[in-house]
Design an enzyme around this catalytic site. Structure first.
Site, PDB file in Angstrom:
ATOM      1  N   SER A 191       0.877  -1.265   0.122  1.00  0.00           N
ATOM      2  CA  SER A 191      -0.127   0.043   0.030  1.00  0.00           C
ATOM      3  C   SER A 191       0.907   1.285   0.095  1.00  0.00           C
ATOM      4  O   SER A 191       1.900   1.251   0.399  1.00  0.00           O
ATOM      5  CB  SER A 191      -0.779   0.092   1.179  1.00  0.00           C
ATOM      6  OG  SER A 191      -1.676   1.267   1.435  1.00  0.00           O
ATOM      7  N   TYR A 222      -2.099  -0.659  10.476  1.00  0.00           N
ATOM      8  CA  TYR A 222      -1.990  -0.799   9.066  1.00  0.00           C
ATOM      9  C   TYR A 222      -0.525  -0.597   8.277  1.00  0.00           C
ATOM     10  O   TYR A 222       0.170  -1.094   7.511  1.00  0.00           O
ATOM     11  CB  TYR A 222      -3.191  -0.130   8.315  1.00  0.00           C
ATOM     12  CG  TYR A 222      -3.241  -0.286   6.951  1.00  0.00           C
ATOM     13  CD1 TYR A 222      -3.855  -1.488   6.584  1.00  0.00           C
ATOM     14  CD2 TYR A 222      -2.783   0.566   5.914  1.00  0.00           C
ATOM     15  CE1 TYR A 222      -3.894  -1.882   4.998  1.00  0.00           C
ATOM     16  CE2 TYR A 222      -2.920   0.336   4.421  1.00  0.00           C
ATOM     17  CZ  TYR A 222      -3.478  -0.827   4.081  1.00  0.00           C
ATOM     18  OH  TYR A 222      -3.750  -1.037   2.718  1.00  0.00           O
TER      19      TYR A 222
END
Length: 346
Positions: free
Chosen positions: A177, A190
Protein backbone atom coordinates in the site's frame (compact mmCIF):
# COMPACT_ATOMS: atom_id res chain seq x y z
CA UNK A 1 35.71 28.94 -34.73
CA UNK A 2 35.65 28.53 -30.95
CA UNK A 3 31.88 28.95 -30.87
CA UNK A 4 31.47 26.39 -33.62
CA UNK A 5 33.61 23.84 -31.76
CA UNK A 6 31.57 24.47 -28.61
CA UNK A 7 28.37 23.99 -30.53
CA UNK A 8 29.66 20.78 -32.06
CA UNK A 9 30.60 19.56 -28.59
CA UNK A 10 27.14 20.32 -27.29
CA UNK A 11 25.61 18.45 -30.19
CA UNK A 12 27.82 15.44 -29.49
CA UNK A 13 26.77 15.48 -25.83
CA UNK A 14 23.10 15.57 -26.81
CA UNK A 15 23.64 12.77 -29.34
CA UNK A 16 25.44 10.67 -26.73
CA UNK A 17 22.66 11.29 -24.21
CA UNK A 18 20.04 10.32 -26.77
CA UNK A 19 21.94 7.11 -27.59
CA UNK A 20 22.26 6.21 -23.91
CA UNK A 21 18.56 6.88 -23.31
CA UNK A 22 17.62 4.89 -26.40
CA UNK A 23 19.86 2.03 -25.31
CA UNK A 24 18.32 2.04 -21.85
CA UNK A 25 14.81 1.93 -23.29
CA UNK A 26 15.79 -0.87 -25.66
CA UNK A 27 17.37 -2.85 -22.81
CA UNK A 28 14.24 -2.36 -20.71
CA UNK A 29 12.04 -3.54 -23.56
CA UNK A 30 14.28 -6.60 -24.04
CA UNK A 31 14.14 -7.51 -20.36
CA UNK A 32 10.36 -7.07 -20.31
CA UNK A 33 9.97 -9.23 -23.40
CA UNK A 34 12.14 -11.93 -21.86
CA UNK A 35 10.20 -11.81 -18.56
CA UNK A 36 6.73 -11.64 -20.15
CA UNK A 37 4.56 -14.38 -18.69
CA UNK A 38 1.69 -16.06 -20.50
CA UNK A 39 -1.13 -16.28 -17.96
CA UNK A 40 -3.32 -18.67 -19.94
CA UNK A 41 -3.90 -21.91 -18.02
CA UNK A 42 -1.65 -20.75 -15.17
CA UNK A 43 -2.83 -21.56 -11.66
CA UNK A 44 -3.20 -18.33 -9.70
CA UNK A 45 -3.64 -18.46 -5.92
CA UNK A 46 -5.15 -15.27 -4.45
CA UNK A 47 -5.36 -14.84 -0.69
CA UNK A 48 -8.24 -12.71 0.51
CA UNK A 49 -9.89 -13.55 -2.79
CA UNK A 50 -13.48 -13.74 -1.57
CA UNK A 51 -14.23 -9.99 -1.75
CA UNK A 52 -12.87 -6.55 -2.54
CA UNK A 53 -9.68 -6.23 -4.58
CA UNK A 54 -8.92 -9.94 -4.23
CA UNK A 55 -12.18 -10.88 -5.96
CA UNK A 56 -11.68 -8.26 -8.68
CA UNK A 57 -8.15 -9.61 -9.26
CA UNK A 58 -9.59 -13.11 -9.54
CA UNK A 59 -12.00 -11.90 -12.22
CA UNK A 60 -9.19 -10.18 -14.12
CA UNK A 61 -6.85 -13.19 -14.04
CA UNK A 62 -9.76 -15.42 -15.11
CA UNK A 63 -10.47 -13.12 -18.07
CA UNK A 64 -6.90 -13.83 -19.21
CA UNK A 65 -7.47 -17.58 -19.14
CA UNK A 66 -5.94 -18.38 -15.77
CA UNK A 67 -7.22 -21.04 -13.40
CA UNK A 68 -8.17 -19.42 -10.11
CA UNK A 69 -7.73 -20.46 -6.50
CA UNK A 70 -9.23 -18.13 -3.90
CA UNK A 71 -8.84 -18.51 -0.17
CA UNK A 72 -10.31 -16.64 2.79
CA UNK A 73 -11.57 -17.40 6.28
CA UNK A 74 -15.31 -16.87 5.70
CA UNK A 75 -16.88 -19.89 3.99
CA UNK A 76 -20.09 -18.05 3.05
CA UNK A 77 -18.13 -15.26 1.38
CA UNK A 78 -16.04 -17.84 -0.44
CA UNK A 79 -19.09 -19.61 -1.77
CA UNK A 80 -20.59 -16.36 -3.08
CA UNK A 81 -17.26 -15.49 -4.71
CA UNK A 82 -16.99 -18.96 -6.26
CA UNK A 83 -20.44 -18.65 -7.80
CA UNK A 84 -19.59 -15.16 -9.07
CA UNK A 85 -16.43 -16.39 -10.78
CA UNK A 86 -17.99 -19.55 -12.20
CA UNK A 87 -20.84 -17.43 -13.55
CA UNK A 88 -18.19 -15.54 -15.54
CA UNK A 89 -16.80 -18.76 -16.97
CA UNK A 90 -13.82 -19.08 -14.62
CA UNK A 91 -12.24 -22.35 -13.57
CA UNK A 92 -12.10 -21.84 -9.82
CA UNK A 93 -11.21 -23.61 -6.61
CA UNK A 94 -12.33 -21.98 -3.34
CA UNK A 95 -10.63 -23.06 -0.11
CA UNK A 96 -11.18 -21.86 3.45
CA UNK A 97 -7.85 -20.88 4.97
CA UNK A 98 -6.52 -18.47 7.58
CA UNK A 99 -3.17 -17.38 6.13
CA UNK A 100 -1.88 -16.41 9.58
CA UNK A 101 -1.96 -20.13 10.47
CA UNK A 102 1.10 -21.82 8.93
CA UNK A 103 -0.39 -25.33 9.16
CA UNK A 104 -3.56 -24.26 7.33
CA UNK A 105 -1.51 -22.61 4.60
CA UNK A 106 0.62 -25.70 4.05
CA UNK A 107 -2.50 -27.89 3.90
CA UNK A 108 -4.11 -25.51 1.38
CA UNK A 109 -1.04 -25.59 -0.87
CA UNK A 110 -1.07 -29.39 -0.76
CA UNK A 111 -4.77 -29.42 -1.71
CA UNK A 112 -4.17 -27.11 -4.67
CA UNK A 113 -1.23 -29.11 -5.98
CA UNK A 114 -3.20 -32.34 -5.66
CA UNK A 115 -6.02 -30.78 -7.68
CA UNK A 116 -4.04 -28.84 -10.31
CA UNK A 117 -0.44 -30.05 -9.87
CA UNK A 118 1.12 -26.60 -9.53
CA UNK A 119 0.82 -23.02 -8.31
CA UNK A 120 2.24 -20.66 -10.91
CA UNK A 121 1.26 -17.29 -9.45
CA UNK A 122 0.76 -16.30 -5.82
CA UNK A 123 -1.04 -13.04 -5.02
CA UNK A 124 -0.93 -12.00 -1.36
CA UNK A 125 -3.95 -9.75 -0.89
CA UNK A 126 -5.47 -10.79 2.46
CA UNK A 127 -5.72 -7.77 4.70
CA UNK A 128 -7.26 -6.06 7.71
CA UNK A 129 -7.75 -2.35 8.34
CA UNK A 130 -8.03 -0.78 11.79
CA UNK A 131 -8.85 2.94 11.77
CA UNK A 132 -8.56 5.14 14.82
CA UNK A 133 -6.33 7.52 16.79
CA UNK A 134 -3.29 6.27 18.69
CA UNK A 135 -5.04 6.27 22.07
CA UNK A 136 -7.77 3.93 20.81
CA UNK A 137 -5.32 1.34 19.46
CA UNK A 138 -4.14 -1.68 21.43
CA UNK A 139 -1.16 -3.97 21.20
CA UNK A 140 -3.52 -6.61 19.79
CA UNK A 141 -4.33 -4.33 16.83
CA UNK A 142 -0.66 -4.16 15.89
CA UNK A 143 -0.19 -7.89 16.38
CA UNK A 144 -3.21 -8.70 14.20
CA UNK A 145 -1.99 -6.39 11.45
CA UNK A 146 1.50 -7.94 11.51
CA UNK A 147 0.09 -11.47 11.46
CA UNK A 148 -2.09 -10.63 8.47
CA UNK A 149 0.18 -8.39 6.39
CA UNK A 150 3.63 -9.82 7.19
CA UNK A 151 3.45 -13.33 8.61
CA UNK A 152 0.52 -14.33 6.38
CA UNK A 153 2.35 -13.48 3.14
CA UNK A 154 5.53 -15.05 4.47
CA UNK A 155 3.61 -18.26 5.26
CA UNK A 156 2.20 -18.52 1.73
CA UNK A 157 5.49 -17.55 0.07
CA UNK A 158 7.47 -20.18 1.96
CA UNK A 159 4.81 -22.79 1.16
CA UNK A 160 4.83 -22.23 -2.62
CA UNK A 161 8.48 -21.32 -3.08
CA UNK A 162 9.95 -24.86 -3.18
CA UNK A 163 7.88 -25.82 -6.24
CA UNK A 164 8.58 -22.51 -8.00
CA UNK A 165 12.31 -22.91 -7.41
CA UNK A 166 12.20 -26.52 -8.60
CA UNK A 167 10.58 -25.39 -11.87
CA UNK A 168 12.76 -22.27 -12.00
CA UNK A 169 9.63 -20.31 -12.78
CA UNK A 170 6.94 -18.42 -10.90
CA UNK A 171 5.38 -15.13 -10.01
CA UNK A 172 4.67 -13.64 -6.57
CA UNK A 173 2.63 -10.45 -6.22
CA UNK A 174 2.49 -8.78 -2.81
CA UNK A 175 -0.26 -6.19 -2.39
CA UNK A 176 1.22 -3.61 -0.05
CA UNK A 177 0.00 0.00 0.00
CA UNK A 178 0.98 3.63 -0.15
CA UNK A 179 0.72 3.12 3.61
CA UNK A 180 3.79 0.90 3.23
CA UNK A 181 5.69 3.90 1.87
CA UNK A 182 4.17 6.79 3.88
CA UNK A 183 2.81 6.20 7.38
CA UNK A 184 -0.67 7.68 7.61
CA UNK A 185 -2.33 9.04 10.80
CA UNK A 186 -5.13 6.92 12.29
CA UNK A 187 -3.82 3.88 10.37
CA UNK A 188 -0.71 3.04 12.40
CA UNK A 189 -1.07 -0.78 12.64
CA UNK A 190 -1.93 -0.94 8.95
CA UNK A 191 0.98 1.29 7.91
CA UNK A 192 3.57 -0.38 10.15
CA UNK A 193 2.65 -3.85 8.90
CA UNK A 194 2.56 -2.71 5.26
CA UNK A 195 6.04 -1.21 5.68
CA UNK A 196 7.17 -4.68 6.84
CA UNK A 197 5.56 -6.32 3.81
CA UNK A 198 7.16 -3.81 1.43
CA UNK A 199 10.60 -4.51 2.89
CA UNK A 200 10.07 -8.28 2.67
CA UNK A 201 8.79 -8.08 -0.89
CA UNK A 202 11.57 -5.83 -2.20
CA UNK A 203 14.23 -8.04 -0.61
CA UNK A 204 12.64 -11.19 -2.06
CA UNK A 205 12.67 -9.64 -5.55
CA UNK A 206 16.44 -9.32 -5.34
CA UNK A 207 17.07 -12.74 -3.76
CA UNK A 208 14.79 -14.80 -5.99
CA UNK A 209 15.82 -13.30 -9.32
CA UNK A 210 18.51 -15.97 -9.75
CA UNK A 211 15.79 -18.64 -9.40
CA UNK A 212 13.71 -16.97 -12.14
CA UNK A 213 10.95 -16.31 -9.58
CA UNK A 214 9.76 -12.74 -10.07
CA UNK A 215 8.37 -10.82 -7.11
CA UNK A 216 6.27 -7.69 -7.69
CA UNK A 217 5.59 -5.22 -4.89
CA UNK A 218 2.33 -3.32 -5.41
CA UNK A 219 1.81 -0.05 -3.52
CA UNK A 220 -1.57 1.38 -4.55
CA UNK A 221 -3.26 4.46 -3.18
CA UNK A 222 -6.96 4.54 -2.38
CA UNK A 223 -9.06 2.11 -4.41
CA UNK A 224 -12.83 1.90 -4.73
CA UNK A 225 -13.22 -1.73 -3.67
CA UNK A 226 -16.03 -1.30 -1.13
CA UNK A 227 -13.74 -2.44 1.71
CA UNK A 228 -14.56 0.31 4.28
CA UNK A 229 -17.75 -1.57 5.21
CA UNK A 230 -15.61 -4.42 6.58
CA UNK A 231 -12.82 -2.35 8.12
CA UNK A 232 -12.64 -1.94 11.89
CA UNK A 233 -13.22 1.50 13.39
CA UNK A 234 -12.32 2.65 16.89
CA UNK A 235 -12.79 5.73 19.06
CA UNK A 236 -15.40 7.99 17.48
CA UNK A 237 -16.17 5.25 15.01
CA UNK A 238 -18.91 7.05 13.04
CA UNK A 239 -16.69 10.06 12.38
CA UNK A 240 -13.74 7.78 11.53
CA UNK A 241 -15.89 5.80 9.09
CA UNK A 242 -17.20 8.99 7.50
CA UNK A 243 -13.81 10.46 6.58
CA UNK A 244 -12.36 7.09 5.56
CA UNK A 245 -15.27 5.99 3.36
CA UNK A 246 -15.60 9.43 1.71
CA UNK A 247 -11.87 9.61 0.87
CA UNK A 248 -12.00 6.03 -0.40
CA UNK A 249 -14.83 6.89 -2.82
CA UNK A 250 -13.57 10.18 -4.26
CA UNK A 251 -12.80 9.84 -8.00
CA UNK A 252 -9.80 12.20 -7.89
CA UNK A 253 -8.25 10.61 -4.81
CA UNK A 254 -9.05 6.99 -5.62
CA UNK A 255 -9.02 4.61 -8.55
CA UNK A 256 -11.57 1.95 -9.45
CA UNK A 257 -10.88 -1.60 -8.36
CA UNK A 258 -11.21 -2.78 -11.96
CA UNK A 259 -8.57 -0.35 -13.21
CA UNK A 260 -6.30 -1.32 -10.30
CA UNK A 261 -6.70 -5.02 -11.09
CA UNK A 262 -5.76 -4.51 -14.74
CA UNK A 263 -2.62 -2.63 -13.73
CA UNK A 264 -1.64 -5.28 -11.20
CA UNK A 265 -2.17 -8.21 -13.56
CA UNK A 266 -0.23 -6.44 -16.31
CA UNK A 267 2.64 -5.80 -13.88
CA UNK A 268 2.61 -9.49 -12.93
CA UNK A 269 2.66 -10.54 -16.58
CA UNK A 270 5.56 -8.19 -17.38
CA UNK A 271 7.51 -9.11 -14.27
CA UNK A 272 7.75 -5.54 -12.97
CA UNK A 273 9.62 -5.26 -9.66
CA UNK A 274 7.26 -2.59 -8.34
CA UNK A 275 3.98 -0.91 -9.17
CA UNK A 276 2.83 2.29 -7.45
CA UNK A 277 -0.34 4.01 -8.66
CA UNK A 278 -2.26 6.19 -9.42
CA UNK A 279 -0.29 9.29 -10.42
CA UNK A 280 -1.10 11.22 -7.23
CA UNK A 281 0.24 8.32 -5.17
CA UNK A 282 3.46 8.16 -7.19
CA UNK A 283 3.91 11.90 -6.74
CA UNK A 284 3.27 11.66 -3.00
CA UNK A 285 5.78 8.82 -2.58
CA UNK A 286 8.36 10.72 -4.64
CA UNK A 287 7.79 13.91 -2.64
CA UNK A 288 8.18 12.00 0.63
CA UNK A 289 11.44 10.52 -0.61
CA UNK A 290 12.83 13.98 -1.36
CA UNK A 291 11.26 15.91 1.51
CA UNK A 292 10.37 13.51 4.35
CA UNK A 293 10.33 16.24 6.98
CA UNK A 294 7.86 18.32 4.98
CA UNK A 295 5.64 15.29 4.45
CA UNK A 296 5.67 14.60 8.18
CA UNK A 297 4.67 18.19 8.92
CA UNK A 298 1.80 18.00 6.41
CA UNK A 299 0.53 14.75 7.90
CA UNK A 300 0.76 16.29 11.35
CA UNK A 301 -1.57 19.04 10.22
CA UNK A 302 -3.92 16.46 8.67
CA UNK A 303 -4.01 14.63 11.99
CA UNK A 304 -5.23 17.80 13.72
CA UNK A 305 -8.50 17.70 11.77
CA UNK A 306 -9.12 13.97 12.22
CA UNK A 307 -11.40 12.80 15.07
CA UNK A 308 -9.94 12.78 18.57
CA UNK A 309 -10.03 9.81 20.90
CA UNK A 310 -13.29 9.02 22.70
CA UNK A 311 -16.46 7.31 21.59
CA UNK A 312 -16.18 3.54 21.95
CA UNK A 313 -12.52 3.82 22.95
CA UNK A 314 -10.54 0.68 22.14
CA UNK A 315 -13.59 -1.36 21.11
CA UNK A 316 -13.89 -2.33 17.44
CA UNK A 317 -16.93 -1.53 15.31
CA UNK A 318 -17.32 -2.62 11.67
CA UNK A 319 -17.79 0.05 9.06
CA UNK A 320 -21.21 -1.34 8.18
CA UNK A 321 -22.24 -0.59 11.79
CA UNK A 322 -20.70 2.91 11.81
CA UNK A 323 -22.95 4.68 9.34
CA UNK A 324 -24.10 8.26 9.78
CA UNK A 325 -25.72 11.05 7.77
CA UNK A 326 -22.33 11.61 6.07
CA UNK A 327 -21.84 8.00 5.06
CA UNK A 328 -23.56 6.58 3.14
CA UNK A 329 -24.31 9.73 1.15
CA UNK A 330 -23.78 11.00 -2.40
CA UNK A 331 -20.12 11.46 -1.41
CA UNK A 332 -19.72 7.71 -0.94
CA UNK A 333 -21.87 6.56 -3.88
CA UNK A 334 -19.00 5.13 -5.95
CA UNK A 335 -17.68 3.17 -2.99
CA UNK A 336 -21.16 1.91 -2.08
CA UNK A 337 -21.69 0.61 -5.61
CA UNK A 338 -18.28 -1.06 -5.50
CA UNK A 339 -19.24 -2.79 -2.24
CA UNK A 340 -22.33 -4.24 -3.91
CA UNK A 341 -20.31 -5.47 -6.90
CA UNK A 342 -17.46 -6.93 -4.93
CA UNK A 343 -19.13 -9.10 -2.29
CA UNK A 344 -18.51 -6.59 0.53
CA UNK A 345 -22.12 -6.39 1.75
CA UNK A 346 -22.03 -9.66 3.66
Amino acid sequence: MLERRGGDGGGRVLLAAALVAGGALAARALVRARQSYDLRDRVVLITGGSRGLGLVLAREFASRGSRIVICARDRDELERARLDLEGRGARVLALACDVTDRAQVEEMVRDVTREWATIDVLVNDAGVIQVGPLDSLTREDYEEAMRTHFWGPLNTILAVLPQMRARREGRIVNISSVGGKISVPHLLPYSASKFALTGLSEGLHAELARDNVVVTTVCPGLMRTGSPRNAQFKGKHRAEYAWFSIADAMPVLSTSAESAARRIVDACRRGDPELTFPLLTRLAVGFNGLFPSVTSEILGQVNRVLPEAGGVGTARVRGAESQSRMSPSPLTALGDRAAARNNELG
